[in-house]
Design an enzyme around this catalytic site. Structure first.
Site, PDB file in Angstrom:
ATOM      1  N   LYS A   1      -4.331  -4.673  -9.658  1.00 51.09           N
ATOM      2  CA  LYS A   1      -3.061  -4.441  -8.954  1.00 51.09           C
ATOM      3  C   LYS A   1      -1.946  -4.925  -9.859  1.00 51.09           C
ATOM      4  O   LYS A   1      -2.131  -5.843 -10.658  1.00 51.09           O
ATOM      5  CB  LYS A   1      -3.038  -5.234  -7.636  1.00 51.09           C
ATOM      6  CG  LYS A   1      -4.142  -4.790  -6.685  1.00 51.09           C
ATOM      7  CD  LYS A   1      -4.057  -5.544  -5.381  1.00 51.09           C
ATOM      8  CE  LYS A   1      -5.389  -5.653  -4.689  1.00 51.09           C
ATOM      9  NZ  LYS A   1      -6.110  -4.404  -4.500  1.00 51.09           N
TER      10      LYS A   1
ATOM     11  N   HIS B   1      -6.178   1.690  -1.223  1.00 53.51           N
ATOM     12  CA  HIS B   1      -6.196   0.338  -1.800  1.00 53.51           C
ATOM     13  C   HIS B   1      -4.758  -0.074  -2.061  1.00 53.51           C
ATOM     14  O   HIS B   1      -3.891   0.767  -2.254  1.00 53.51           O
ATOM     15  CB  HIS B   1      -6.924   0.340  -3.148  1.00 53.51           C
ATOM     16  CG  HIS B   1      -8.402   0.339  -3.027  1.00 53.51           C
ATOM     17  ND1 HIS B   1      -9.100  -0.694  -2.436  1.00 53.51           N
ATOM     18  CD2 HIS B   1      -9.321   1.236  -3.423  1.00 53.51           C
ATOM     19  CE1 HIS B   1     -10.387  -0.423  -2.468  1.00 53.51           C
ATOM     20  NE2 HIS B   1     -10.558   0.744  -3.069  1.00 53.51           N
TER      21      HIS B   1
ATOM     22  N   TYR C   1       0.851  -1.193   0.000  1.00 53.63           N
ATOM     23  CA  TYR C   1       0.000   0.000   0.000  1.00 53.63           C
ATOM     24  C   TYR C   1       0.884   1.239   0.000  1.00 53.63           C
ATOM     25  O   TYR C   1       1.898   1.265   0.670  1.00 53.63           O
ATOM     26  CB  TYR C   1      -0.857   0.042   1.265  1.00 53.63           C
ATOM     27  CG  TYR C   1      -1.819  -1.095   1.423  1.00 53.63           C
ATOM     28  CD1 TYR C   1      -1.392  -2.344   1.864  1.00 53.63           C
ATOM     29  CD2 TYR C   1      -3.181  -0.925   1.160  1.00 53.63           C
ATOM     30  CE1 TYR C   1      -2.275  -3.385   2.025  1.00 53.63           C
ATOM     31  CE2 TYR C   1      -4.080  -1.961   1.328  1.00 53.63           C
ATOM     32  CZ  TYR C   1      -3.617  -3.187   1.756  1.00 53.63           C
ATOM     33  OH  TYR C   1      -4.505  -4.221   1.919  1.00 53.63           O
TER      34      TYR C   1
END
Lengths: 307, 159
Positions: free
Chosen positions: A281, A250, A242
């Site tokens: 991601k 997020h 993070y």
């Protein structure tokens, strides 16, 4: 945070020791406590932090997030909101230990391996409950008598009430389900006095291997760069990265720690890249460099989107 | 010449004497690097980029150091040149191997910050994914407004 909402109750009756968490009056005391190493309790192979002040300290000062794994005393049968203890990753505990911010101590559970001791503890508790029940019954009876007497004096000697008062002792029953039971949410047994720390100190619970070393070096480097790190078991990687506190952001990356020379089939990269694309991601391949002074090497893997 | 030919389906095993599309394949073989499987993978990727995706200026180069054939091209005129590494899907790769691929200099002599790895499956399926140096922040998730409007539309449709 969850720990703020937990209600602090009195510890078990026999302890007269003043809880140091209550003494937050002076800045100096606060600063002194912050410099003291936190106690990481070793319970089997799990590394736990119990005190809420410690949890707050490691999160604010060291950026160590961990996972809450305890149930809340008032909301036990659910999985959404969990309370203390905070379970630390091996890497988090190791970083705390190596920087001198924590010491490993034996967990309280490890003292109770003997079954005989457990039976004794159970018997004592049952006796204590029975004593509490009798005491509560006696107090309830007295209270009821007082109420009836007061009603009698108000109504100036009403006959049925007088009769009820006289037969109270024989007719009164205190049901077991009405008994109040105290659930302690803090324990006095585990002392936090500094002189006991050395006596309780224990070793690292697991043997160290190459995979752990790789993970730790990556963890250290990422932490140094200011990223917050949690476990990524749900995503098939090693860590979730993070840019700030996980409560506010997020995750941007799923870190996969691999030794720099270890070979993987290309299909593995494909799996990771597609997984990352699904959860928005980037997959980050992290390998500690084998050359001195080079740190950790990072490569981002993204699915190209060319269909 | 290749743009006017239809996309050809090739046999699954590399066969240098295949009747169609031999010229470019022979050119790739002539680079004399990489094994047959890798050269064949490069050939399939070359065809895909040129004929299917209509990429521009696709050229092939050989790397004696890495023992493979790789391609360079641009997606459109406005896009920069990119490095494409074709590899058979059964191959294994290490992180160090990926880094050495990334350090290959492009036509301008400078290593590019990212490359496209084209994995070629035994059934000739191609999958492309991008390797980049360092941290590449992903695209942000769709805005909440888009999500909500999507949800409303779906609800209306259901009723």
């Amino acid at each position: 945070m969850e720990m703020d909402r937990e209600v602090k109750t009195q510890t078990e009756g026999e302890s007269v020791e003043k809880d140091p968490e209550l003494d937050t009056r002076t800045e100096e005391v606060k600063r002194k406590r912050e410099m003291e190493p936190v106690r990481v309790c070793v319970s089997g192979s799990a590394l736990l932090l119990w005190r809420s002040a410690d949890l707050q300290l490691v999160r604010e000062r060291m950026g160590i997030v961990g996972t809450l794994v305890g149930s809340l005393a008032r909301q036990p049968r659910q999985n959404c909101r969990l309370g203390r203890p905070l379970q630390l990753l091996l890497e988090e505990a190791r970083l705390l230990k190596d920087t001198g911010r924590a010491v490993l101590v034996k967990g309280a559970e490890s003292e109770c391996d003997d079954d005989r001791v457990n039976v004794e503890v159970e018997e004592n508790y049952a006796k204590h409950l029975q004593h509490s029940y009798e005491e509560q019954g006696r107090l309830a009876l007295e209270e009821k008598k007082r109420v009836l007497e007061r009603v009698m004096t108000e109504r100036l000697g009403d006959q049925p009430i007088r009769e009820r008062l006289l037969s109270l002792k024989s007719s009164f029953s205190f049901p077991r389900s009405a008994m109040m039971v105290q659930l302690c949410t803090a324990r006095a047994r585990l002392s936090y006095a500094p002189d006991e720390r050395d006596w309780l100190a224990t070793d690292w619970p697991l043997p160290r291997d190459n995979k752990q070393e790789v993970r730790y070096r990556v963890y250290q480097d990422l932490r140094q760069q200011g990223y917050y790190i949690t476990s990524a078991g749900k995503f098939g990687g090693d860590y979730l990265i993070y840019p700030g506190d996980p409560l506010r952001f997020h995750a941007h990356f799923i870190a996969v720690c691999v030794p720099i020379k270890s070979q993987s089939p290309i299909s593995d990269f494909l799996c990771l890249a597609r997984l990352g694309a699904n959860v928005k991601k980037t997959i980050l391949l992290c390998s500690p460099s084998e050359t001195e002074g080079e740190g950790v090497i990072y490569t981002s893997v993204q699915w190209s989107g060319m269909v | 010449m290749w743009a006017t030919r239809p996309r050809c389906t090739l046999p699954s095993s590399p066969n240098p004497s295949a009747p169609l599309c031999v010229f470019q394949y022979r050119e790739l073989m002539a680079l004399d690097v990489g094994d047959t499987a890798q050269v064949y993978a490069a050939f399939l990727v070359y065809l895909d980029l040129l004929e299917e995706r209509r990429w521009q200026e696709v050229t092939s180069r050989g790397s004696a150091e890495l023992q493979l054939v790789y391609l360079e091209g641009r997606e459109s005129e406005s896009q920069p040149r990119q490095l494409i590494i074709p590899l058979p899907g059964q191959r294994s790769l290490s992180h160090q191997g990926v880094r050495s691929l990334l350090s290959q200099p492009g036509l301008d002599g400078v290593p590019s910050p990212s490359l496209l790895l084209a994995a070629v499956a035994p059934d000739s399926t191609l999958a492309y994914y991008r390797f980049s140096r360092g941290f590449v922040v992903p695209e942000p998730p769709d805005s909440i407004q888009d999500l909500e409007s999507g949800r409303e539309r779906r609800k209306r449709r259901r009723l």
